[in-house]
Design a protein around this motif. Structure first.
Motif, PDB file in Angstrom:
ATOM      1  N   PRO A 170       9.219 -16.381  -3.008  1.00 42.95           N
ATOM      2  CA  PRO A 170       9.860 -15.382  -2.151  1.00 42.95           C
ATOM      3  C   PRO A 170       9.269 -14.006  -2.422  1.00 42.95           C
ATOM      4  CG  PRO A 170      11.485 -16.628  -3.418  1.00 42.95           C
ATOM      5  CD  PRO A 170      10.147 -16.970  -3.975  1.00 42.95           C
ATOM      6  N   ILE A 171       9.146 -13.202  -1.384  1.00 46.88           N
ATOM      7  CA  ILE A 171       8.577 -11.858  -1.547  1.00 46.88           C
ATOM      8  C   ILE A 171       9.682 -10.837  -1.325  1.00 46.88           C
ATOM      9  CG2 ILE A 171       6.960 -10.202  -0.536  1.00 46.88           C
ATOM     10  CD1 ILE A 171       5.110 -12.630   0.027  1.00 46.88           C
ATOM     11  N   LEU A 172       9.891  -9.998  -2.323  1.00 46.98           N
ATOM     12  CA  LEU A 172      10.979  -9.018  -2.249  1.00 46.98           C
ATOM     13  C   LEU A 172      10.545  -7.757  -1.510  1.00 46.98           C
ATOM     14  CD1 LEU A 172      12.299  -9.315  -5.940  1.00 46.98           C
ATOM     15  CD2 LEU A 172      13.182 -10.460  -3.897  1.00 46.98           C
ATOM     16  N   ALA A 173       9.305  -7.392  -1.626  1.00 47.46           N
ATOM     17  CA  ALA A 173       8.781  -6.193  -0.954  1.00 47.46           C
ATOM     18  C   ALA A 173       7.288  -6.110  -1.212  1.00 47.46           C
ATOM     19  CB  ALA A 173       9.472  -4.932  -1.478  1.00 47.46           C
ATOM     20  N   GLU A 174       6.650  -5.198  -0.506  1.00 45.61           N
ATOM     21  CA  GLU A 174       5.219  -4.977  -0.723  1.00 45.61           C
ATOM     22  C   GLU A 174       5.009  -3.535  -1.174  1.00 45.61           C
ATOM     23  OE1 GLU A 174       2.816  -5.980   2.640  1.00 45.61           O
ATOM     24  OE2 GLU A 174       0.979  -5.153   1.764  1.00 45.61           O
ATOM     25  N   ILE A 175       4.168  -3.337  -2.179  1.00 46.50           N
ATOM     26  CA  ILE A 175       3.790  -1.968  -2.559  1.00 46.50           C
ATOM     27  C   ILE A 175       2.554  -1.611  -1.740  1.00 46.50           C
ATOM     28  CG2 ILE A 175       3.057  -0.415  -4.403  1.00 46.50           C
ATOM     29  CD1 ILE A 175       4.661  -2.073  -6.368  1.00 46.50           C
ATOM     30  N   ARG A 176       2.712  -0.656  -0.869  1.00 47.70           N
ATOM     31  CA  ARG A 176       1.624  -0.346   0.066  1.00 47.70           C
ATOM     32  C   ARG A 176       0.723   0.775  -0.441  1.00 47.70           C
ATOM     33  NH1 ARG A 176       2.953  -1.884   5.533  1.00 47.70           N
ATOM     34  NH2 ARG A 176       1.206  -0.586   6.213  1.00 47.70           N
ATOM     35  N   GLY A 177       1.291   1.638  -1.260  1.00 46.19           N
ATOM     36  CA  GLY A 177       0.474   2.749  -1.747  1.00 46.19           C
ATOM     37  C   GLY A 177       1.137   3.434  -2.928  1.00 46.19           C
TER      38      GLY A 177
END
Lengths: 373, 408
Positions: A235-242
């Motif tokens: 499962p993916i909780l969030a993405e760090i984009r920058g």
């Protein structure tokens, strides 16, 4: 550029141990402050602290050998254990994982106790067993060794932005292929010296006085390269984009500019515009004037961002280098709230500028695979 | 991917507080080790250390700045001033606001920490001067340096013990290569730490006389101090402003053996992994490595494990590569050590001269490579590796190449 996602989270905080308990704690009444139970505050303002009362590391960590570890190490280790426990990583996958920890001080208690022994009883009285605890990377390395995390071991100690910068460093390690998965976050212990230092600079107090109470805790996130996470069905909780950090050479005149540059650089890395940000979480402790400056900047720079949980400092306190990762753990709540997610935030920005002029910003995006896991 | 070149070097060390003096002394095989007089060493296995001599803080800091700046940061600032002067970075075209800092350290401001604890123990914690608290966080070293020169770019402090300089260089390499920043001031610094001397003494790791890396009769380390700073720049920028390029950073690797907090892994798994990662990242064939700056502490366990790692990676060719430990001359400069060693690699590939391992008399059958015993030599070195390992099983290698306009 490789994408970096968050797939697990372990939190040790006075408002709750474990990510779910922590998120529940954020919805509850503000926690009570207590007098520190393990150091003296004689001569200081007595405003209370957010302490991990009754924290017992062995409740979260299996095996022997905890006794010689210092408090910061035990806190970091417990949070790591919780993150690993929920990660679904196999033993083989776990061995390849590394650790990147942000901490402003390491363990000041360990270093001071070692020094005090030689000051009071001479150089031959110091303990060789305790000497390794005096290096600032000791908490990180002890975690690596305890859990057999052989990917890499790194410690970031950039004052108040330590854990945000540790998360940024970990993203960089994944993007460059140095690792596929890393545990990253921040950890801090309450101690006599930091308490007295806050008192000396009149920074002790309650949130009502615009000073967060001294606090301790850790939040450790499992970061993975996107394909790595997908391949193992996590499962993916969030993405760090920058993520970006900068510095204000002249604190008084450059703090706002430094933070603005961090925010702009993190948005550029994320490929987002300022108006895309829905929420802002202040995640770096600093002087009251720096927090006000941050609010003013966010209002000007991020037109669609609601500043979230202005009372967060009352719950997380002055947890120094750990505050960034604790705030990120808090931000995962609204990003993954199934009840409100249809209208919930898509892009959250965390950031701030600290006592020494370190500024940092991080862009977090709701997982596009949300609900599919 | 951007190329990352080195355009400035600065050093404060037991062998001199100027770059040329330092490298000349290295090549001449001089020892910077002498008696420690700044604190009590009676009853210890050794009262020797790699002590910085002739440091003149007044050349770099005002009296007020000296009061506000810990000695580790002062060393870093002095080394930075030298490196900046050589690079010409501030003279032509680069705004200080766009320059970042990434520094490594083992102990941070160890003398400040000790002073705080001394005042707290002897006079009471409420008597600790506020100014000392401001120098106490390790991160204050990087912020002091950035404040002094007006640097507004990324500001990272990476306290990964004795491998910290390599970590900082690697971090700076990543930031430039990925295009996030165009110039970084990077390296490591540590002042002489009382707790390190006392701690290593209790671990029986201090040698009673000289540091003898890879020698059969090696007995341990001597604690040292100083700073090593490199100015790293994006190649096109350096080219555009006409900078003189000293060498190129091509890659690095970090790993963790997880074996033990203090003792090196006898199988050297982390060390092997770090070297292999560095070679892979740089895209350099291992057969082209012409010099290795060893971690080479002079302890039985480290030198044996490091030799094993080099043999494992390079196979039959391991014995053909000149390997030296400059810790034989400097002592162990802690968080500055790997920065100074990487800086030395840059000078090696630029000048094609390899410094020796001094105090080497009696070969150890378990350390049977070419350690450049006692005398410097000329060598063709296109690519050099700098190994650094640390407490907590931190393993690292930086790969530095001779500058070539067109890289194959």
């Amino acid at each position: 550029m490789k994408r970096v996602v968050i797939t697990s989270c372990g939190v040790v905080s006075p408002i709750g141990i474990g990510h779910e308990q922590f998120l529940k704690g954020l919805q509850a009444e503000p926690p009570s402050l207590t007098r520190p139970s393990f150091f003296e505050t004689k001569g200081c303002s007595e405003e209370g602290v957010l302490e991990l009362v009754g924290f017992n590391a062995s409740d979260y960590i299996e095996g022997k050998g905890l006794r010689s570890l210092d408090r910061n190490t035990k806190i970091a280790m417990a949070a790591t254990s919780l993150a690993l426990g929920k990660s679904g990583l196999s033993e083989e996958q776990r061995r390849k994982v590394g650790m990147v920890l942000g901490t402003m001080f390491g363990s000041m208690t360990s270093i001071s106790d070692f020094n005090l022994e030689s000051i009071q009883n001479g150089p031959l009285s110091v303990s060789p067993m305790l000497f390794p605890n005096t290096v600032i990377n000791s908490p990180t390395s002890q975690v690596n060794i305890r859990f057999g995390l052989s990917g890499l071991s790194a410690t970031l100690s950039s004052c108040n932005t330590s854990s945000l910068d540790a998360l940024g460093y970990a993203c960089q390690m994944i993007q460059t292929g140095m690792a596929d998965a890393l545990l990253a976050g921040g950890s801090e212990e309450l101690c006599s010296l930091s308490y007295h230092a806050l008192d000396r600079f009149k920074l002790l107090g309650t949130a009502e006085e615009d000073h967060p109470p001294p606090a301790e805790g850790a939040a450790i996130l499992l970061l993975e390269e996107f394909d790595h996470a997908v391949r193992r069905g996590s499962p993916i909780l969030a993405e760090i984009r920058g993520q970006a950090n900068t510095f204000a050479p002249d604190q008084k005149t450059d703090s706002q500019n430094a933070l603005q540059r961090s925010i702009e650089a993190s948005l550029a890395e994320a490929g987002l515009h300022a108006q895309d940000i829905n929420q802002f979480f202040s995640s770096v402790s600093g002087f009251p004037w720096q927090r006000r400056l941050t609010s003013a900047l966010v209002a000007r720079l991020l037109p669609n961002a609601k500043t979230m949980r202005k009372d967060l400092q009352r719950y997380l306190g002055e947890s120094f280098g750990a505050l960034g990762s604790l705030t990120l753990a808090a931000a995962l709540g609204p990003l993954n709230d199934q009840v409100s997610n249809a209208n919930g935030p898509e892009h959250i920005l965390l950031g701030g500028v600290g006592y020494f002029g370190n500024a940092s910003a991080l862009v977090l995006t709701r997982s596009q695979t949300w609900g599919e896991a | 991917m951007k190329r990352v070149v080195i355009t400035g070097l600065g050093v404060v060390s037991p062998l001199g507080c100027e770059r040329e003096e330092f490298f000349t002394n290295l090549l001449e095989g001089r020892s910077g080790v002498e008696q420690i007089t700044s604190f009590d060493c009676s009853g210890l296995r050794s009262n020797l250390g790699g002590i910085v001599k002739g440091f003149e803080p007044g050349r770099y800091l005002t009296p007020e700045e000296q009061i506000k700046t810990g000695l580790s940061a002062q060393y870093a600032i002095a080394a930075t001033a030298q490196a900046l002067e050589q690079s010409g970075l501030l003279q032509n075209g680069v705004a200080p606001r766009d320059i970042g800092v990434s520094l490594g350290t083992t102990m941070g401001e160890a003398q400040v920490t000790y002073q705080i604890d001394q005042v707290a123990a002897l006079k009471g914690i409420d008597q600790v001067p506020g100014q000392l608290y401001l120098q106490r966080p390790p991160g204050a070293m990087a912020t002091s340096l950035a404040r002094k020169f007006g640097f507004g770019g990324p500001n990272n402090m990476i306290p990964t013990a004795c491998a910290a300089g390599n970590y900082a260089i690697g971090n700076s390499f990543d930031l430039i290569q990925s295009g996030r920043v165009k110039a970084m001031v990077t390296g490591g610094a540590d002042c002489l730490s009382i707790s390190a001397v006392y701690g290593f003494n209790r671990l029986n790791s201090l040698t009673p006389d000289q540091v003898r890396p890879f020698d059969r009769n090696r007995k341990g380390i001597l604690v040292g101090e100083g700073a090593g700073i490199l100015v790293l720049e994006e190649y096109e920028q350096a080219l555009a402003r006409g900078a003189k390029i000293i060498a190129e950073v091509l890659g690095y690797g970090i790993s963790c053996s997880t074996y033990h907090m203090i003792t090196p892994d006898p199988q050297a798994r982390g060390a092997v992994s770090a070297i292999n990662k560095a070679l892979q990242r740089a895209g350099v064939d291992k057969n082209h490595i012409g010099y290795i700056s060893a971690h080479g502490t002079g302890t039985l366990a480290n030198d044996k494990a490091e030799t094993k790692a080099i043999k494992q990676v390079f196979g039959d060719r391991a014995g053909e590569i000149p390997i030296s430990s400059i810790k034989s001359m400097l002592g162990h400069m802690m968080g500055a050590a790997s920065a100074v060693e990487a800086l030395t690699c840059a000078l090696v590939v630029q000048r094609q001269l390899v410094p020796p391992t001094i105090n080497y008399q009696d070969p150890d059958p378990e350390c049977d490579l070419d350690y450049v015993p006692n005398y410097a030599r000329k060598a063709e070195v296109d690519y050099a590796l700098s190994n650094a390992y640390a407490f907590g099983a931190n393993d690292s290698t930086v790969l530095i190449g001779k500058f070539q306009e067109r890289r194959q």
